[in-house]
Design a protein around this motif. Structure first.
Motif, PDB file in Angstrom:
ATOM      1  N   SER A 129      -6.002  10.939  -5.819  1.00 42.54           N
ATOM      2  CA  SER A 129      -5.676   9.611  -6.317  1.00 42.54           C
ATOM      3  C   SER A 129      -4.375   9.735  -7.106  1.00 42.54           C
ATOM      4  N   VAL A 130      -3.354   9.011  -6.662  1.00 39.24           N
ATOM      5  CA  VAL A 130      -2.029   9.183  -7.272  1.00 39.24           C
ATOM      6  C   VAL A 130      -1.857   8.151  -8.375  1.00 39.24           C
ATOM      7  N   THR A 131      -2.293   8.539  -9.566  1.00 36.25           N
ATOM      8  CA  THR A 131      -2.320   7.581 -10.676  1.00 36.25           C
ATOM      9  C   THR A 131      -1.058   7.648 -11.542  1.00 36.25           C
TER      10      THR A 131
ATOM     11  N   ALA B 126       0.920  12.016  12.439  1.00 35.81           N
ATOM     12  CA  ALA B 126       1.940  12.922  11.893  1.00 35.81           C
ATOM     13  C   ALA B 126       1.657  13.231  10.424  1.00 35.81           C
ATOM     14  N   LEU B 127       1.279  12.207   9.674  1.00 34.90           N
ATOM     15  CA  LEU B 127       0.987  12.429   8.244  1.00 34.90           C
ATOM     16  C   LEU B 127      -0.195  13.388   8.077  1.00 34.90           C
ATOM     17  N   LYS B 128      -1.256  13.167   8.856  1.00 34.73           N
ATOM     18  CA  LYS B 128      -2.429  14.054   8.759  1.00 34.73           C
ATOM     19  C   LYS B 128      -2.028  15.493   9.062  1.00 34.73           C
ATOM     20  N   LEU B 129      -1.240  15.699  10.109  1.00 33.06           N
ATOM     21  CA  LEU B 129      -0.879  17.078  10.471  1.00 33.06           C
ATOM     22  C   LEU B 129      -0.057  17.737   9.362  1.00 33.06           C
ATOM     23  N   LYS B 130       0.894  17.008   8.813  1.00 35.62           N
ATOM     24  CA  LYS B 130       1.698  17.549   7.707  1.00 35.62           C
ATOM     25  C   LYS B 130       0.801  17.990   6.557  1.00 35.62           C
ATOM     26  N   GLU B 131      -0.083  17.095   6.146  1.00 40.05           N
ATOM     27  CA  GLU B 131      -0.916  17.362   4.969  1.00 40.05           C
ATOM     28  C   GLU B 131      -1.836  18.559   5.164  1.00 40.05           C
ATOM     29  N   ILE B 132      -2.427  18.630   6.352  1.00 36.13           N
ATOM     30  CA  ILE B 132      -3.563  19.531   6.547  1.00 36.13           C
ATOM     31  C   ILE B 132      -3.152  20.848   7.195  1.00 36.13           C
TER      32      ILE B 132
ATOM     33  N   ALA C 105      -3.594  -6.078  -0.843  1.00 36.64           N
ATOM     34  CA  ALA C 105      -3.453  -4.701  -1.324  1.00 36.64           C
ATOM     35  C   ALA C 105      -4.480  -3.851  -0.600  1.00 36.64           C
ATOM     36  N   ILE C 106      -4.036  -2.711  -0.087  1.00 35.26           N
ATOM     37  CA  ILE C 106      -4.983  -1.800   0.575  1.00 35.26           C
ATOM     38  C   ILE C 106      -4.989  -0.486  -0.192  1.00 35.26           C
ATOM     39  N   SER C 107      -6.159  -0.074  -0.639  1.00 29.92           N
ATOM     40  CA  SER C 107      -6.237   1.182  -1.394  1.00 29.92           C
ATOM     41  C   SER C 107      -7.652   1.748  -1.335  1.00 29.92           C
ATOM     42  N   GLN C 108      -7.743   2.987  -0.941  1.00 32.31           N
ATOM     43  CA  GLN C 108      -9.047   3.653  -0.967  1.00 32.31           C
ATOM     44  C   GLN C 108      -9.538   3.750  -2.404  1.00 32.31           C
ATOM     45  N   SER C 109      -8.729   4.395  -3.248  1.00 36.66           N
ATOM     46  CA  SER C 109      -9.164   4.703  -4.622  1.00 36.66           C
ATOM     47  C   SER C 109      -9.185   3.473  -5.517  1.00 36.66           C
ATOM     48  N   GLY C 110      -8.302   2.527  -5.213  1.00 36.34           N
ATOM     49  CA  GLY C 110      -8.143   1.378  -6.104  1.00 36.34           C
ATOM     50  C   GLY C 110      -7.418   1.731  -7.385  1.00 36.34           C
ATOM     51  N   GLU C 111      -6.831   2.931  -7.440  1.00 37.10           N
ATOM     52  CA  GLU C 111      -6.174   3.385  -8.673  1.00 37.10           C
ATOM     53  C   GLU C 111      -4.731   3.826  -8.452  1.00 37.10           C
TER      54      GLU C 111
ATOM     55  N   ALA D 276       0.847  -1.196   0.000  1.00 39.86           N
ATOM     56  CA  ALA D 276       0.000   0.000   0.000  1.00 39.86           C
ATOM     57  C   ALA D 276       0.881   1.245   0.000  1.00 39.86           C
ATOM     58  N   CYS D 277       0.246   2.417  -0.036  1.00 45.81           N
ATOM     59  CA  CYS D 277       0.943   3.705   0.057  1.00 45.81           C
ATOM     60  C   CYS D 277       0.239   4.582   1.095  1.00 45.81           C
ATOM     61  N   GLY D 278       0.999   5.470   1.682  1.00 49.08           N
ATOM     62  CA  GLY D 278       0.435   6.546   2.511  1.00 49.08           C
ATOM     63  C   GLY D 278      -0.376   6.047   3.693  1.00 49.08           C
ATOM     64  N   THR D 279      -1.547   6.643   3.835  1.00 49.35           N
ATOM     65  CA  THR D 279      -2.437   6.274   4.936  1.00 49.35           C
ATOM     66  C   THR D 279      -2.821   4.799   4.863  1.00 49.35           C
ATOM     67  N   SER D 280      -3.025   4.307   3.664  1.00 49.58           N
ATOM     68  CA  SER D 280      -3.381   2.888   3.512  1.00 49.58           C
ATOM     69  C   SER D 280      -2.230   1.996   3.987  1.00 49.58           C
ATOM     70  N   TRP D 281      -1.008   2.467   3.808  1.00 45.37           N
ATOM     71  CA  TRP D 281       0.156   1.734   4.316  1.00 45.37           C
ATOM     72  C   TRP D 281       0.114   1.694   5.858  1.00 45.37           C
TER      73      TRP D 281
ATOM     74  N   VAL E  12      -9.126  15.398   0.375  1.00 49.61           N
ATOM     75  CA  VAL E  12      -7.892  14.753  -0.084  1.00 49.61           C
ATOM     76  C   VAL E  12      -7.281  13.873   1.014  1.00 49.61           C
ATOM     77  N   ALA E  13      -7.347  14.328   2.238  1.00 52.44           N
ATOM     78  CA  ALA E  13      -6.778  13.526   3.334  1.00 52.44           C
ATOM     79  C   ALA E  13      -7.721  12.386   3.671  1.00 52.44           C
ATOM     80  N   SER E  14      -7.175  11.217   3.755  1.00 47.96           N
ATOM     81  CA  SER E  14      -7.996  10.046   4.045  1.00 47.96           C
ATOM     82  C   SER E  14      -8.362   9.996   5.527  1.00 47.96           C
ATOM     83  N   THR E  15      -9.644   9.890   5.821  1.00 49.13           N
ATOM     84  CA  THR E  15     -10.092   9.784   7.221  1.00 49.13           C
ATOM     85  C   THR E  15     -11.019   8.579   7.374  1.00 49.13           C
TER      86      THR E  15
HETATM   87  C1  F6R Z   1      -3.256  10.613   3.082  1.00 47.35           C
HETATM   88  C2  F6R Z   1      -3.697   9.997   1.847  1.00 47.35           C
HETATM   89  C3  F6R Z   1      -2.706   9.264   1.004  1.00 47.35           C
HETATM   90  C4  F6R Z   1      -3.318   7.965   0.472  1.00 47.35           C
HETATM   91  C5  F6R Z   1      -2.371   7.286  -0.522  1.00 47.35           C
HETATM   92  C6  F6R Z   1      -2.892   5.949  -0.986  1.00 47.35           C
HETATM   93  O1  F6R Z   1      -4.270  11.261   3.745  1.00 47.35           O
HETATM   94  O2  F6R Z   1      -4.854  10.075   1.509  1.00 47.35           O
HETATM   95  O3  F6R Z   1      -1.531   9.015   1.711  1.00 47.35           O
HETATM   96  O4  F6R Z   1      -3.591   7.126   1.557  1.00 47.35           O
HETATM   97  O5  F6R Z   1      -2.172   8.130  -1.616  1.00 47.35           O
HETATM   98  O6  F6R Z   1      -4.106   6.098  -1.659  1.00 47.35           O
HETATM   99  P1  F6R Z   1      -5.059   4.874  -1.914  1.00 47.35           P
HETATM  100  O7  F6R Z   1      -5.528   4.367  -0.598  1.00 47.35           O
HETATM  101  O8  F6R Z   1      -6.182   5.428  -2.754  1.00 47.35           O
HETATM  102  O9  F6R Z   1      -4.270   3.831  -2.653  1.00 47.35           O
END
Ligand code: F6R
Length: 367
Positions: free
Chosen positions: A363-365, A242-248, A103-109, A57-62, A156-159
């Protein structure tokens, strides 16, 4: 569309009781204290025989994956590795058909996650997707999976996607432990019961802590750095805080395992540094309390997320935010809520566009 809220982020923070409830619905039976996961059933043999589970995974999903590592290893007694998708895909990892990849992903993309999975699939691994967006690329490449039912996440920030991921991952760990017979019936039932009441507890935190957190945000909004510390199940939550505070809020923040302080970061501590401790009661509580004392002795400002009956930690802290008494494996799902709120209200004080912080994409495509 924001349902009376000023921003999507705060709306989505408040939607968490529902997101968690929806992620449990049809899966957790609170009357019989049982769990049904048809997605997991589908690869039951593979999973129970797996030599290891690799979470990608990446980011918050990680961060959700990191907590899942602690849960799955504890409950299912199987090796778990947690990988940043971007590292995993480029380092020629050793993968075999005995491995199951979650695999963990909010967007799936997310591009890195998707390509990492494509590579692993070519090498014979089984892919299990924990995804929020139905029919997304990662959902489609998965052999089996469980959807989080967080609903659309616009901020944008995942909650709410994060708390839904944690909910599903804990369901997964408890069910796999049942298959593998690595957990007692008593513990399994206790965890299922506790999971079923998380939505109420999250609602209680949202109802009771906001005024307090707003005051903390006003007080510390001008800090240039924050540290977030946790141990055990709360370590991934410190990273997420820490990640949330940085982003927001655009304030520099670092998450660390509390005991790693001594190996370097403690040099940063002075009376200007807020240190957020995620210090709910658990098996390492005594240890983290002594880490709190170490920070206090160096005049750092202690902001703690504590179990509501923990007078010792409350007395030690400059500021505290209480969460309800819970099993130690459940507490991190609750402990993240005040940290999301803290980053939101600090961001608001600093007049940041919290729904669309600079330089970030939902979504970081692209890699
Ligand atoms: C942080 C955040 C990102 C996502 C990351 C993975 O608030 O939203 O770190 O968690 O870009 O995205 P998904 O879960 O869509 O694969």
């Amino acid at each position: 569309e924001k349902g009376g809220y000023e921003h999507f982020m705060i709306k989505e923070i408040h939607e968490q009781p529902q997101a968690i409830f929806d992620s449990l619905r049809g899966r957790l039976d609170a009357e019989n204290l049982s769990i049904t996961l048809s997605g997991l059933e589908k690869i039951k043999d593979k999973l129970t025989a797996a030599r290891r589970i690799i979470i990608v995974a990446c980011g918050t999903s990680w961060h959700a994956g990191l907590l899942a590592e602690y849960w799955i290893e504890e409950l299912c007694r199987v090796n778990v590795e947690v990988e940043y998708a971007s590292e995993f895909r480029y380092r020629n990892p050793i993968i075999s058909s005995d491995d199951v990849i979650i695999a963990i992903s909010q967007s799936g993309e997310t591009a890195d996650t998707l390509v990492a999975l494509e590579n692993a699939k070519t090498q014979g691994a089984t892919i299990f997707g924990i995804v929020n967006v139905v029919g997304s690329s990662i959902a489609r490449i998965s052999d089996a999976g469980i959807y989080t039912h967080a609903g659309p996440e616009i901020g944008v920030a995942s909650t709410k996607a994060f708390s839904a991921q944690l909910t599903v991952l804990l369901l997964f760990a408890i069910k796999l432990a049942e298959y593998k017979e690595t957990v007692s019936e008593d513990l399994r039932k206790e965890l299922i019961k506790e999971l079923s009441i998380i939505p109420e507890k999250v609602k209680h935190i949202l109802d009771s802590s906001i005024d307090n957190i707003k005051e903390i945000a006003v007080k510390y909004q001008h800090a240039t750095d924050f540290l977030f510390l946790g141990r055990g199940y709360n370590f991934p939550i410190a990273l997420e805080g820490a990640l949330k505070l940085k982003e927001i809020s655009y304030i520099h923040a670092e998450g660390y395992p509390a005991a790693e302080m001594k190996h370097g970061p403690i040099a940063l501590v002075d009376e200007t540094l807020p240190v957020v401790f995620v210090a709910t009661k658990d098996r390492v509580h005594e240890k983290i309390v002594s880490n709190m004392q170490e920070i206090k002795a160096r005049s750092g400002k202690l902001i703690s997320v504590v179990t509501e009956d923990d007078q010792l930690a409350i007395d030690l802290s400059d500021e505290h935010i209480k969460i309800p008494v819970s099993h130690e494996m459940i507490a991190p799902i609750l402990a993240v809520i005040p940290l999301q709120l803290l980053s939101y209200y600090v961001g608001i004080e600093r007049q940041i566009d919290v729904d669309r912080p600079r330089n970030l994409a939902k979504s970081v495509t692209v890699e």
